[in-house]
Write an enzyme that holds these catalytic residues in place. Structure first.
Site, PDB file in Angstrom:
ATOM      1  N   ARG A  32      21.137  -9.342  13.299  1.00  0.00           N
ATOM      2  CA  ARG A  32      20.907  -8.048  13.955  1.00  0.00           C
ATOM      3  C   ARG A  32      19.417  -7.761  14.086  1.00  0.00           C
ATOM      4  NH1 ARG A  32      18.167  -3.372  13.164  1.00  0.00           N
ATOM      5  NH2 ARG A  32      18.744  -3.406  10.957  1.00  0.00           N
ATOM      6  N   HIS A 227       8.447  -6.645   5.297  1.00  0.00           N
ATOM      7  CA  HIS A 227       7.889  -7.528   6.316  1.00  0.00           C
ATOM      8  C   HIS A 227       6.673  -8.222   5.728  1.00  0.00           C
ATOM      9  CE1 HIS A 227       9.848  -6.102  10.282  1.00  0.00           C
ATOM     10  NE2 HIS A 227      10.608  -5.725   9.269  1.00  0.00           N
ATOM     11  N   CYS A 258       7.848  -6.900  14.043  1.00  0.00           N
ATOM     12  CA  CYS A 258       7.658  -5.468  14.198  1.00  0.00           C
ATOM     13  C   CYS A 258       6.764  -5.208  15.396  1.00  0.00           C
ATOM     14  CB  CYS A 258       7.033  -4.866  12.944  1.00  0.00           C
ATOM     15  SG  CYS A 258       6.653  -3.117  13.124  1.00  0.00           S
ATOM     16  N   ASN A 267      10.383 -10.490   9.232  1.00  0.00           N
ATOM     17  CA  ASN A 267      11.050 -10.149   7.983  1.00  0.00           C
ATOM     18  C   ASN A 267      10.795 -11.198   6.905  1.00  0.00           C
ATOM     19  OD1 ASN A 267      12.745  -7.727   8.674  1.00  0.00           O
ATOM     20  ND2 ASN A 267      13.523  -9.119  10.231  1.00  0.00           N
TER      21      ASN A 267
END
Length: 316
Positions: A32, A227, A258, A267
């Protein structure tokens, strides 16, 4: 024979073993949070195989997709079909993100048991991401969370921008705690505290978690989501584990990024997390070799190498 040849990390006695949990739940977000950041839409068949491979590696929580409007996140426009065709492995949870009541309706129709809402700790981010103010976001989420809870669903509350905001700078700890408490009070069963732009450091992580504890919130209700923009994701995770957190978000192969931070590297890679947990003697239930193979396969589908250090070390 070195660690690379054996495929196992060197185990060193931890200096404070009593401060670490015996086991950790890995909340895998690659399908996701990872894929929604791709420039090109990933074919449905690839997503389905990705989820199958992740489940086969031993991951017990796979965040599958998001019921957002297709024009907002076209990469996940196939959410309904994905859940309809998904082979759901017994014992594996497949949470989905729901932005509003319509998203919850779709999730219920798809027969999911776990949903998540995506809140933020700052005014600037909620304005840009939700077109609502910091307080107004709760007006939108409250009926969603309460209905989901009433229907027996487990509801996770994501809190983004917990450590820093690209428009506001450092975020006050008390502000993050206030947002988190409001989500729990409306019925969220767990909070995921997100370092959305990757600026957190271990001391900041420890201070935030202590503030939640001081506010009467059990650390079993908290997860962390880091992150690796400044290379601190693993150090921050270790700090969270020593503080008592038992759920860690990560993304297979380090998928995701991001859009609000320059040079954000995505991530925390699940493989890097598993390697560290193995070295600390913390159980997680994942077959590292199978996971590395999965991330290598996905990297081939995407046409670029994985940023995970462990994937690079063990995948050749």
């Amino acid at each position: 024979m070195d660690a690379r040849e054996t495929g196992l990390p060197m185990r060193v006695p931890d200096p404070v073993p009593d401060a670490l949990p015996d086991a950790v739940t890995i909340w895998e977000v690659g399908a996701r949070d990872g894929l929604q950041n791709e420039q090109e839409v990933v074919p449905l068949r690839v997503k389905l195989e990705f989820l199958d491979r992740l489940a086969a590696s031993g991951l017990a929580v796979l965040e599958a997709t998001s019921f957002v409007r297709p024009e907002w996140v076209p990469q996940l426009a196939d959410a309904t079909e994905l859940l309809d065709r998904l082979h759901r492995v017994p014992g594996v949870r497949y949470p989905v993100l729901v932005p509003n009541m319509r998203g919850l309706d779709r999730a219920l129709e798809a027969g999911v048991s776990d949903v998540a809402v995506f809140a933020a700790a700052t005014e600037s981010f909620t304005r840009r991401n939700l077109n609502r103010g910091l307080d107004e976001q709760f007006v939108m989420f409250d009926p969603v969370v309460r209905r989901a809870a009433a229907d027996g669903l487990s509801v996770r509350g994501y809190v983004s921008m917990c450590f820093g905001d690209p428009w506001e700078g450092p975020v006050p700890i008390e502000q993050v705690v206030s947002v988190g408490k409001r989500l729990l009070e409306m019925g969220c069963t767990q909070l995921s505290l997100g370092d959305t732009i990757g600026v957190a450091t271990p001391g900041h992580v420890t201070a935030l978690l202590r503030a939640f504890t001081a506010a009467g919130i059990d650390l079993d209700r908290l997860a962390v989501h880091f992150h690796d923009t400044y290379g601190q994701a693993l150090a921050n995770t270790a700090a969270a584990l020593r503080s008592g957190v038992r759920t860690v978000d990560s993304s297979a192969g380090g998928l995701g990024g991001c859009p609000y931070a320059k040079s954000a590297t995505g991530n925390l890679a699940t493989e890097d997390l598993v390697w560290m947990l193995d070295g600390m003697g913390i159980e997680h239930g994942v077959d590292l070799r199978a996971l590395v193979d999965t991330s290598r396969w996905m990297a081939e589908q995407l046409g670029r190498p994985s940023p995970s250090g462990v994937v690079r070390a063990l995948g050749s």
